[in-house]
Design a protein around this motif. Sequence first.
Motif, PDB file in Angstrom:
ATOM      1  N   LEU A   1       0.823  -1.204   0.000  1.00 56.10           N
ATOM      2  CA  LEU A   1       0.000   0.000   0.000  1.00 56.10           C
ATOM      3  C   LEU A   1       0.862   1.261   0.000  1.00 56.10           C
ATOM      4  CD1 LEU A   1      -2.808  -1.082   2.479  1.00 56.10           C
ATOM      5  CD2 LEU A   1      -3.003  -0.802   0.001  1.00 56.10           C
ATOM      6  N   ARG A   2       1.985   1.221   0.700  1.00 55.16           N
ATOM      7  CA  ARG A   2       2.889   2.380   0.701  1.00 55.16           C
ATOM      8  C   ARG A   2       3.432   2.658  -0.697  1.00 55.16           C
ATOM      9  NH1 ARG A   2       7.286   1.849   5.161  1.00 55.16           N
ATOM     10  NH2 ARG A   2       8.227   3.349   3.794  1.00 55.16           N
ATOM     11  N   MET A   3       3.823   1.580  -1.397  1.00 56.99           N
ATOM     12  CA  MET A   3       4.330   1.764  -2.764  1.00 56.99           C
ATOM     13  C   MET A   3       3.214   2.275  -3.675  1.00 56.99           C
ATOM     14  SD  MET A   3       7.086  -1.351  -3.347  1.00 56.99           S
ATOM     15  CE  MET A   3       5.817  -2.445  -3.890  1.00 56.99           C
ATOM     16  N   MET A   4       2.033   1.712  -3.511  1.00 56.30           N
ATOM     17  CA  MET A   4       0.899   2.162  -4.310  1.00 56.30           C
ATOM     18  C   MET A   4       0.570   3.620  -4.003  1.00 56.30           C
ATOM     19  SD  MET A   4      -2.924   0.585  -4.520  1.00 56.30           S
ATOM     20  CE  MET A   4      -2.205  -1.042  -4.465  1.00 56.30           C
ATOM     21  N   ASN A   5       0.673   4.000  -2.750  1.00 51.85           N
ATOM     22  CA  ASN A   5       0.405   5.368  -2.343  1.00 51.85           C
ATOM     23  C   ASN A   5       1.307   6.351  -3.093  1.00 51.85           C
ATOM     24  OD1 ASN A   5      -0.643   7.535  -0.729  1.00 51.85           O
ATOM     25  ND2 ASN A   5       1.253   7.442   0.443  1.00 51.85           N
ATOM     26  N   GLN A   6       2.580   5.995  -3.231  1.00 54.08           N
ATOM     27  CA  GLN A   6       3.501   6.875  -3.957  1.00 54.08           C
ATOM     28  C   GLN A   6       3.058   7.023  -5.409  1.00 54.08           C
ATOM     29  OE1 GLN A   6       7.306   5.013  -3.294  1.00 54.08           O
ATOM     30  NE2 GLN A   6       7.502   5.846  -1.233  1.00 54.08           N
ATOM     31  N   GLN A   7       2.652   5.915  -6.022  1.00 54.82           N
ATOM     32  CA  GLN A   7       2.205   5.962  -7.414  1.00 54.82           C
ATOM     33  C   GLN A   7       0.923   6.779  -7.553  1.00 54.82           C
ATOM     34  OE1 GLN A   7       1.829   1.780  -8.224  1.00 54.82           O
ATOM     35  NE2 GLN A   7       4.036   1.464  -8.383  1.00 54.82           N
ATOM     36  N   VAL A   8      -0.005   6.582  -6.631  1.00 53.33           N
ATOM     37  CA  VAL A   8      -1.272   7.305  -6.671  1.00 53.33           C
ATOM     38  C   VAL A   8      -1.033   8.795  -6.451  1.00 53.33           C
ATOM     39  CG1 VAL A   8      -3.473   7.634  -5.460  1.00 53.33           C
ATOM     40  CG2 VAL A   8      -2.699   5.335  -6.053  1.00 53.33           C
ATOM     41  N   ASN A   9      -0.153   9.126  -5.492  1.00 54.90           N
ATOM     42  CA  ASN A   9       0.174  10.531  -5.253  1.00 54.90           C
ATOM     43  C   ASN A   9       0.718  11.184  -6.517  1.00 54.90           C
ATOM     44  OD1 ASN A   9      -0.510  11.494  -2.712  1.00 54.90           O
ATOM     45  ND2 ASN A   9       1.256  10.552  -1.752  1.00 54.90           N
ATOM     46  N   GLN A  10       1.631  10.491  -7.190  1.00 54.23           N
ATOM     47  CA  GLN A  10       2.203  11.041  -8.422  1.00 54.23           C
ATOM     48  C   GLN A  10       1.134  11.227  -9.488  1.00 54.23           C
ATOM     49  OE1 GLN A  10       5.354   8.257  -9.295  1.00 54.23           O
ATOM     50  NE2 GLN A  10       6.742   9.154  -7.789  1.00 54.23           N
ATOM     51  N   LYS A  11       0.248  10.249  -9.610  1.00 52.06           N
ATOM     52  CA  LYS A  11      -0.817  10.330 -10.611  1.00 52.06           C
ATOM     53  C   LYS A  11      -1.777  11.481 -10.297  1.00 52.06           C
ATOM     54  CE  LYS A  11      -3.817   7.267 -13.251  1.00 52.06           C
ATOM     55  NZ  LYS A  11      -4.258   5.872 -13.432  1.00 52.06           N
ATOM     56  N   MET A  12      -2.112  11.632  -9.021  1.00 51.42           N
ATOM     57  CA  MET A  12      -3.013  12.717  -8.627  1.00 51.42           C
ATOM     58  C   MET A  12      -2.354  14.084  -8.831  1.00 51.42           C
ATOM     59  SD  MET A  12      -4.854  11.002  -5.303  1.00 51.42           S
ATOM     60  CE  MET A  12      -5.974  12.351  -4.963  1.00 51.42           C
ATOM     61  N   MET A  13      -1.080  14.187  -8.475  1.00 53.81           N
ATOM     62  CA  MET A  13      -0.372  15.455  -8.667  1.00 53.81           C
ATOM     63  C   MET A  13      -0.289  15.794 -10.151  1.00 53.81           C
ATOM     64  SD  MET A  13       2.555  15.078  -5.696  1.00 53.81           S
ATOM     65  CE  MET A  13       3.642  16.261  -6.446  1.00 53.81           C
ATOM     66  N   LYS A  14      -0.038  14.802 -10.979  1.00 49.43           N
ATOM     67  CA  LYS A  14       0.025  15.024 -12.415  1.00 49.43           C
ATOM     68  C   LYS A  14      -1.339  15.453 -12.936  1.00 49.43           C
ATOM     69  CE  LYS A  14       1.524  12.828 -16.765  1.00 49.43           C
ATOM     70  NZ  LYS A  14       0.948  13.892 -17.526  1.00 49.43           N
ATOM     71  N   THR A  15      -2.404  14.848 -12.430  1.00 52.65           N
ATOM     72  CA  THR A  15      -3.762  15.222 -12.832  1.00 52.65           C
ATOM     73  C   THR A  15      -4.035  16.683 -12.486  1.00 52.65           C
ATOM     74  OG1 THR A  15      -4.544  12.952 -12.550  1.00 52.65           O
ATOM     75  CG2 THR A  15      -6.213  14.683 -12.514  1.00 52.65           C
ATOM     76  N   VAL A  16      -3.620  17.088 -11.299  1.00 50.60           N
ATOM     77  CA  VAL A  16      -3.816  18.487 -10.877  1.00 50.60           C
ATOM     78  C   VAL A  16      -3.022  19.422 -11.786  1.00 50.60           C
ATOM     79  CG1 VAL A  16      -3.380  20.161  -9.022  1.00 50.60           C
ATOM     80  CG2 VAL A  16      -4.374  17.903  -8.484  1.00 50.60           C
ATOM     81  N   GLN A  17      -1.752  19.103 -12.004  1.00 48.46           N
ATOM     82  CA  GLN A  17      -0.900  19.962 -12.838  1.00 48.46           C
ATOM     83  C   GLN A  17      -1.384  19.987 -14.284  1.00 48.46           C
ATOM     84  OE1 GLN A  17       2.815  18.138 -11.779  1.00 48.46           O
ATOM     85  NE2 GLN A  17       3.155  19.537 -10.057  1.00 48.46           N
ATOM     86  N   ASP A  18      -1.779  18.816 -14.811  1.00 54.86           N
ATOM     87  CA  ASP A  18      -2.300  18.771 -16.178  1.00 54.86           C
ATOM     88  C   ASP A  18      -3.594  19.564 -16.302  1.00 54.86           C
ATOM     89  OD1 ASP A  18      -0.177  17.152 -16.863  1.00 54.86           O
ATOM     90  OD2 ASP A  18      -1.363  15.304 -17.032  1.00 54.86           O
ATOM     91  N   GLY A  19      -4.297  19.705 -15.169  1.00 53.59           N
ATOM     92  CA  GLY A  19      -5.541  20.479 -15.157  1.00 53.59           C
ATOM     93  C   GLY A  19      -5.311  21.980 -15.068  1.00 53.59           C
ATOM     94  N   GLY A  20      -4.059  22.377 -14.930  1.00 53.85           N
ATOM     95  CA  GLY A  20      -3.739  23.802 -14.969  1.00 53.85           C
ATOM     96  C   GLY A  20      -3.590  24.482 -13.627  1.00 53.85           C
TER      97      GLY A  20
END
Length: 161
Positions: free
Chosen positions: A54-73
């Motif tokens: 879950l910790r490893m998945m958390n890092q991946q999810v965090n990166q994906k969410m941050m990218k989603t936010v940044q891609d959203g402007g």
Amino acid sequence: MFKSKKIAGLLVVFALFAGSAAIAQNTAMQQPQTVDVEVSDAELSKFAKAYQGLRMMNQQVNQKMMKTVQDGGLEVQRFNEIHQASQDPNKEIEATEEELAKHKAILAKIESMQGEFQKKMENTVKDQGLTLERFEKLSLALQTDQELQTRLQKMMQQGQG
């Protein structure tokens, strides 16, 4: 019902620690309670492996969410400011219509990912041979049981988990 409270919980969970709190969203928001539970070394090892997954998945999810936010402007910090203000009726924040529109669009994308994240987290726990209920109970016990925390830490340091 609008899902933003779940998303806010997810964002907080992912920002702090994904683990059991994301699986046990309802209990994660409560105050820690004492849980008396017997745990074998074998079961604690299963928990440790699920926790690490879950910790490893958390890092991946965090990166994906941050990218989603940044891609959203929006910058992540700005998104969080707007989101926190949107959850608190007593909190005001100055945001342009454009920022609010971006926040709403980003939130919709994150909401659409929530089910996928939740399923992966559940599977990570189940793959170790634990039920979600047992994982949740162990997580709650670990919040207050110092002896159990020590056993888990030793196990993880020795690479058994």
